[in-house]
Every structure is written in structure tokens, then in C-alpha cells.
Design a protein around this motif. Structure first.
Motif, PDB file in Angstrom:
ATOM      1  N   LEU A   1       2.063  13.499  -6.404  1.00 28.13           N
ATOM      2  CA  LEU A   1       1.819  12.228  -5.732  1.00 28.13           C
ATOM      3  C   LEU A   1       0.616  11.523  -6.341  1.00 28.13           C
ATOM      4  CD1 LEU A   1       2.166  13.569  -2.086  1.00 28.13           C
ATOM      5  CD2 LEU A   1       3.780  12.030  -3.185  1.00 28.13           C
ATOM      6  N   CYS A   2       0.770  10.246  -6.508  1.00 29.32           N
ATOM      7  CA  CYS A   2      -0.335   9.412  -6.979  1.00 29.32           C
ATOM      8  C   CYS A   2      -0.706   8.451  -5.851  1.00 29.32           C
ATOM      9  CB  CYS A   2       0.082   8.640  -8.220  1.00 29.32           C
ATOM     10  SG  CYS A   2      -1.182   7.510  -8.847  1.00 29.32           S
ATOM     11  N   ALA A   3      -1.984   8.163  -5.719  1.00 26.35           N
ATOM     12  CA  ALA A   3      -2.441   7.215  -4.709  1.00 26.35           C
ATOM     13  C   ALA A   3      -3.533   6.342  -5.306  1.00 26.35           C
ATOM     14  CB  ALA A   3      -2.969   7.945  -3.472  1.00 26.35           C
ATOM     15  N   SER A   4      -3.708   5.180  -4.735  1.00 22.53           N
ATOM     16  CA  SER A   4      -4.804   4.313  -5.176  1.00 22.53           C
ATOM     17  C   SER A   4      -5.468   3.682  -3.962  1.00 22.53           C
ATOM     18  CB  SER A   4      -4.307   3.235  -6.148  1.00 22.53           C
ATOM     19  OG  SER A   4      -3.467   2.292  -5.507  1.00 22.53           O
ATOM     20  N   SER A   5      -6.691   3.216  -4.163  1.00 24.96           N
ATOM     21  CA  SER A   5      -7.397   2.525  -3.084  1.00 24.96           C
ATOM     22  C   SER A   5      -8.321   1.477  -3.684  1.00 24.96           C
ATOM     23  CB  SER A   5      -8.186   3.511  -2.219  1.00 24.96           C
ATOM     24  OG  SER A   5      -9.211   4.134  -2.953  1.00 24.96           O
TER      25      SER A   5
ATOM     26  N   GLY B   1     -11.258   3.411   3.901  1.00 23.08           N
ATOM     27  CA  GLY B   1      -9.948   2.864   4.201  1.00 23.08           C
ATOM     28  C   GLY B   1      -8.832   3.766   3.726  1.00 23.08           C
ATOM     29  N   GLU B   2      -7.634   3.232   3.782  1.00 26.11           N
ATOM     30  CA  GLU B   2      -6.475   4.059   3.505  1.00 26.11           C
ATOM     31  C   GLU B   2      -6.226   4.239   2.019  1.00 26.11           C
ATOM     32  OE1 GLU B   2      -3.875   0.556   5.069  1.00 26.11           O
ATOM     33  OE2 GLU B   2      -2.539   1.940   4.016  1.00 26.11           O
ATOM     34  N   LEU B   3      -5.520   5.315   1.724  1.00 27.90           N
ATOM     35  CA  LEU B   3      -4.966   5.537   0.397  1.00 27.90           C
ATOM     36  C   LEU B   3      -3.529   5.034   0.418  1.00 27.90           C
ATOM     37  CD1 LEU B   3      -6.099   9.161  -0.525  1.00 27.90           C
ATOM     38  CD2 LEU B   3      -7.282   7.002  -0.886  1.00 27.90           C
ATOM     39  N   PHE B   4      -3.124   4.401  -0.662  1.00 27.45           N
ATOM     40  CA  PHE B   4      -1.748   3.928  -0.802  1.00 27.45           C
ATOM     41  C   PHE B   4      -1.043   4.882  -1.755  1.00 27.45           C
ATOM     42  CE2 PHE B   4      -2.018  -0.198   1.301  1.00 27.45           C
ATOM     43  CZ  PHE B   4      -3.387  -0.386   1.369  1.00 27.45           C
ATOM     44  N   PHE B   5      -0.058   5.588  -1.235  1.00 24.22           N
ATOM     45  CA  PHE B   5       0.637   6.599  -2.019  1.00 24.22           C
ATOM     46  C   PHE B   5       1.913   6.052  -2.631  1.00 24.22           C
ATOM     47  CE2 PHE B   5      -1.339  10.762  -1.456  1.00 24.22           C
ATOM     48  CZ  PHE B   5      -2.231  10.525  -0.422  1.00 24.22           C
TER      49      PHE B   5
ATOM     50  N   GLY C   1       4.989  -4.683  -9.122  1.00 23.24           N
ATOM     51  CA  GLY C   1       5.420  -4.453  -7.765  1.00 23.24           C
ATOM     52  C   GLY C   1       4.244  -4.406  -6.808  1.00 23.24           C
ATOM     53  N   ALA C   2       4.547  -4.388  -5.537  1.00 28.04           N
ATOM     54  CA  ALA C   2       3.513  -4.447  -4.536  1.00 28.04           C
ATOM     55  C   ALA C   2       2.860  -3.098  -4.280  1.00 28.04           C
ATOM     56  CB  ALA C   2       4.093  -4.989  -3.239  1.00 28.04           C
ATOM     57  N   GLY C   3       3.602  -2.016  -4.517  1.00 25.94           N
ATOM     58  CA  GLY C   3       3.087  -0.701  -4.178  1.00 25.94           C
ATOM     59  C   GLY C   3       2.754   0.128  -5.407  1.00 25.94           C
ATOM     60  N   VAL C   4       2.378   1.388  -5.166  1.00 24.60           N
ATOM     61  CA  VAL C   4       2.112   2.328  -6.245  1.00 24.60           C
ATOM     62  C   VAL C   4       3.455   2.804  -6.810  1.00 24.60           C
ATOM     63  CG1 VAL C   4       1.109   4.559  -6.838  1.00 24.60           C
ATOM     64  CG2 VAL C   4      -0.044   3.062  -5.175  1.00 24.60           C
ATOM     65  N   SER C   5       3.589   2.708  -8.102  1.00 22.77           N
ATOM     66  CA  SER C   5       4.841   3.071  -8.750  1.00 22.77           C
ATOM     67  C   SER C   5       4.658   4.331  -9.580  1.00 22.77           C
ATOM     68  CB  SER C   5       5.302   1.918  -9.655  1.00 22.77           C
ATOM     69  OG  SER C   5       6.457   2.273 -10.373  1.00 22.77           O
ATOM     70  N   GLN C   6       5.576   5.299  -9.394  1.00 21.01           N
ATOM     71  CA  GLN C   6       5.502   6.539 -10.150  1.00 21.01           C
ATOM     72  C   GLN C   6       6.811   6.769 -10.891  1.00 21.01           C
ATOM     73  OE1 GLN C   6       3.413   9.042  -6.660  1.00 21.01           O
ATOM     74  NE2 GLN C   6       3.496  10.127  -8.632  1.00 21.01           N
ATOM     75  N   THR C   7       6.673   7.182 -12.146  1.00 18.74           N
ATOM     76  CA  THR C   7       7.855   7.514 -12.943  1.00 18.74           C
ATOM     77  C   THR C   7       7.604   8.784 -13.731  1.00 18.74           C
ATOM     78  OG1 THR C   7       7.067   6.085 -14.724  1.00 18.74           O
ATOM     79  CG2 THR C   7       8.670   5.141 -13.178  1.00 18.74           C
TER      80      THR C   7
ATOM     81  N   ARG D   1       3.794   9.455 -14.887  1.00 10.42           N
ATOM     82  CA  ARG D   1       3.058   8.191 -14.947  1.00 10.42           C
ATOM     83  C   ARG D   1       2.848   7.590 -13.568  1.00 10.42           C
ATOM     84  NH1 ARG D   1       3.157   3.159 -18.541  1.00 10.42           N
ATOM     85  NH2 ARG D   1       3.069   1.422 -17.068  1.00 10.42           N
ATOM     86  N   CYS D   2       1.685   6.962 -13.402  1.00 10.43           N
ATOM     87  CA  CYS D   2       1.367   6.293 -12.142  1.00 10.43           C
ATOM     88  C   CYS D   2       0.839   4.898 -12.428  1.00 10.43           C
ATOM     89  CB  CYS D   2       0.326   7.087 -11.364  1.00 10.43           C
ATOM     90  SG  CYS D   2      -0.273   6.241  -9.882  1.00 10.43           S
ATOM     91  N   ASP D   3       1.450   3.915 -11.794  1.00 15.23           N
ATOM     92  CA  ASP D   3       1.005   2.526 -11.913  1.00 15.23           C
ATOM     93  C   ASP D   3       0.451   2.112 -10.547  1.00 15.23           C
ATOM     94  OD1 ASP D   3       2.578  -0.372 -13.506  1.00 15.23           O
ATOM     95  OD2 ASP D   3       0.573  -0.053 -12.663  1.00 15.23           O
ATOM     96  N   PRO D   4      -0.855   2.020 -10.402  1.00 14.70           N
ATOM     97  CA  PRO D   4      -1.436   1.759  -9.078  1.00 14.70           C
ATOM     98  C   PRO D   4      -1.288   0.292  -8.672  1.00 14.70           C
ATOM     99  CG  PRO D   4      -3.157   1.762 -10.718  1.00 14.70           C
ATOM    100  CD  PRO D   4      -1.873   2.123 -11.439  1.00 14.70           C
ATOM    101  N   ILE D   5      -1.690   0.014  -7.464  1.00 18.94           N
ATOM    102  CA  ILE D   5      -1.701  -1.363  -6.981  1.00 18.94           C
ATOM    103  C   ILE D   5      -2.749  -2.141  -7.785  1.00 18.94           C
ATOM    104  CG2 ILE D   5      -2.251  -2.820  -4.998  1.00 18.94           C
ATOM    105  CD1 ILE D   5      -1.066  -0.588  -3.234  1.00 18.94           C
ATOM    106  N   SER D   6      -2.375  -3.334  -8.185  1.00 19.12           N
ATOM    107  CA  SER D   6      -3.263  -4.148  -9.007  1.00 19.12           C
ATOM    108  C   SER D   6      -4.606  -4.378  -8.310  1.00 19.12           C
ATOM    109  CB  SER D   6      -2.596  -5.501  -9.284  1.00 19.12           C
ATOM    110  OG  SER D   6      -3.459  -6.340 -10.016  1.00 19.12           O
ATOM    111  N   GLY D   7      -5.671  -4.138  -9.054  1.00 22.75           N
ATOM    112  CA  GLY D   7      -6.998  -4.356  -8.497  1.00 22.75           C
ATOM    113  C   GLY D   7      -7.620  -3.145  -7.842  1.00 22.75           C
TER     114      GLY D   7
END
Lengths: 112, 116
Positions: free
Chosen positions: B91-95, B103-107, B1-7, B22-28
Motif C-alpha cells: 500500500l502506498c499513501a500520501s499526505s 491529518g489523514e493519509l490517503f491510501f 487522477g484525484a486519488g493515489v494511483s498504484q500500478t 509504482r505509486c503516483d501520489p496526490i498532486s501536491g
């Protein structure tokens, strides 16, 4: 540790009205971030301010950083129901460029 | 997916049980962060990963909390012997880069944990 105080805690406005939310830090601000959160959703980044006097805009939302007062204000012009949500300010501490301290948030309700 | 995924998005457990979030961050995105948000409060920092390593875990409340990111992508927050006070939204975030001030954190949308 740094603390951020937001005011007001909650705000109810009529659609079309302007409003301002303030965020005051207990320590020097090196970076100030504004996020918006809707119930059940994650935080959405609005803008980042790093220099004293810096002002940024995102659509109808403008934020400004007053370094001397250790304060930031967020202003919404001609509010719309889509602006409703919780606005959170966050700050990073000097020497810690990865850790944010957040305020408790301001709950904004916009009545149509 | 395009965003950060949490389950999971919601988890109800009993006091004393073990929980994994679990947290699946944005690729890269090399940087990954865990925060905890209690009702009526702003998010509180828990831990920060740069790649596979925990660069700062100073926000973890005690040794019942542990997080891993073995391959530098997906992260798991583990809570042992849960207590009622652990109830919160995690909450999980990635950057993209190492620091928030670049820059921003993506939550993600968070995992709501309720301990009965």
C-alpha cells in the motif's frame, strides 16, 4: 514497540443493530486513527483522536479515546450493509509523527 | 487522477525475480508512505519520504527492498530476489504535510504481489 489489539476480530450483525469495536494499545496513545477497508480497496480515513476523552462522529459512526485505559472504541448506530468492511485502528508513536502502527482489524458483516 | 494511483494492481512473479511497484501520489502531497499488508494483518510501515528523500526507511525488512522518489512525486518500491514471504499487498499513501498527526493519509488501492 507499540501493539494494538482489536476486539472482536469479526462481527456479524443484523441491519439496524448497534455495535462497538475496541482498540487497546500496549503503550500510551498520542494519536489514534480509525480507517475502514473494503476488499480490494485502499484504506479510507474515518477519524483521528488526539486528546483523552475526545469523541468524534462521522455520519453514524462515533469514536472515543480513553487515554487512561489506552483504548479507543468505535460505535456504529443503526448499522447498514454499507458499513460492512474491515475496521482498522492505527496509532502514532511519540516522536514519530509519520509512522502508524495498525491493529489487525475487525471484520464487520451486516446482514440485510 | 484525484486519488493515489498504484500500478500494477496485481503482480505474480517467480521466486528470485526482481519486481517494481509504482505509486503516483496526490498532486501536491509532499509526504509519501509505503506499507505492506499480509493476509489477516494490519498494514506495516515500510518507508516514509518527505520530498525526494527517505526520511525513515526503518520498516524495510532487509536490503532486498529499496524505494526511490527522485522528483518528489512518483515513488517506486523495488524488491530484488523475491521470496515467497514477500507475497502481500503493498500500500502506498500520501499526505499534504509532514506528519500523520496533522491529518489523514490517503491510501491507494494497493499492489497485490504474489511470489510463486
Amino acid at each position: 514497540s507499540q501493539e494494538l489489539e482489536q476486539s472482536p476480530q469479526s462481527l456479524i450483525v443484523q441491519e439496524g443493530k448497534n455495535l462497538t469495536i475496541n482498540c487497546t494499545s500496549s503503550k500510551t496513545l498520542y494519536g489514534l486513527y480509525w480507517y475502514k477497508q473494503k476488499y480490494g480497496e485502499g484504506l479510507i480515513f474515518l477519524m483521528m483522536l488526539q486528546k483523552g476523552g475526545e469523541e468524534k462522529s462521522h455520519e453514524k459512526i462515533t469514536a472515543k479515546l480513553d487515554e487512561k485505559k489506552q483504548q479507543s472504541s468505535l460505535h456504529i448506530t443503526a448499522s447498514q450493509p454499507s458499513h460492512a468492511g474491515i475496521y482498522l485502528c492505527g496509532a502514532d508513536a511519540r516522536g514519530s509523527n509519520y509512522k502508524l502502527t495498525f491493529g489487525k482489524g475487525t471484520l464487520l458483516t451486516v446482514n440485510p | 487522477g484525484a486519488g493515489v494511483s498504484q500500478t500494477p494492481s496485481n503482480k505474480v512473479t517467480e521466486k528470485g525475480k526482481y519486481v517494481e511497484l509504482r505509486c503516483d501520489p496526490i498532486s501536491g502531497h509532499t509526504a509519501l508512505y509505503w506499507y505492506r499488508q499480509s493476509l489477516g494483518q494490519g498494514p506495516e510501515f515500510l518507508i516514509y519520504f518527505q520530498g525526494t528523500g527517505a526520511a525513515d526507511d526503518s520498516g524495510l525488512p532487509n536490503d532486498r527492498f529499496f524505494a526511490v522518489r527522485p522528483e518528489g512525486s512518483v515513488s517506486t518500491l523495488k524488491i530484488q530476489r523475491t521470496e515467497r514471504g514477500d507475497s502481500a499487498v503493498y500500500l502506498c499513501a500520501s499526505s499534504r504535510t509532514t506528519g500523520v498527526n496533522t491529518g489523514e493519509l490517503f491510501f491507494g488501492e494497493g499492489s497485490r504481489l504474489t511470489v510463486l
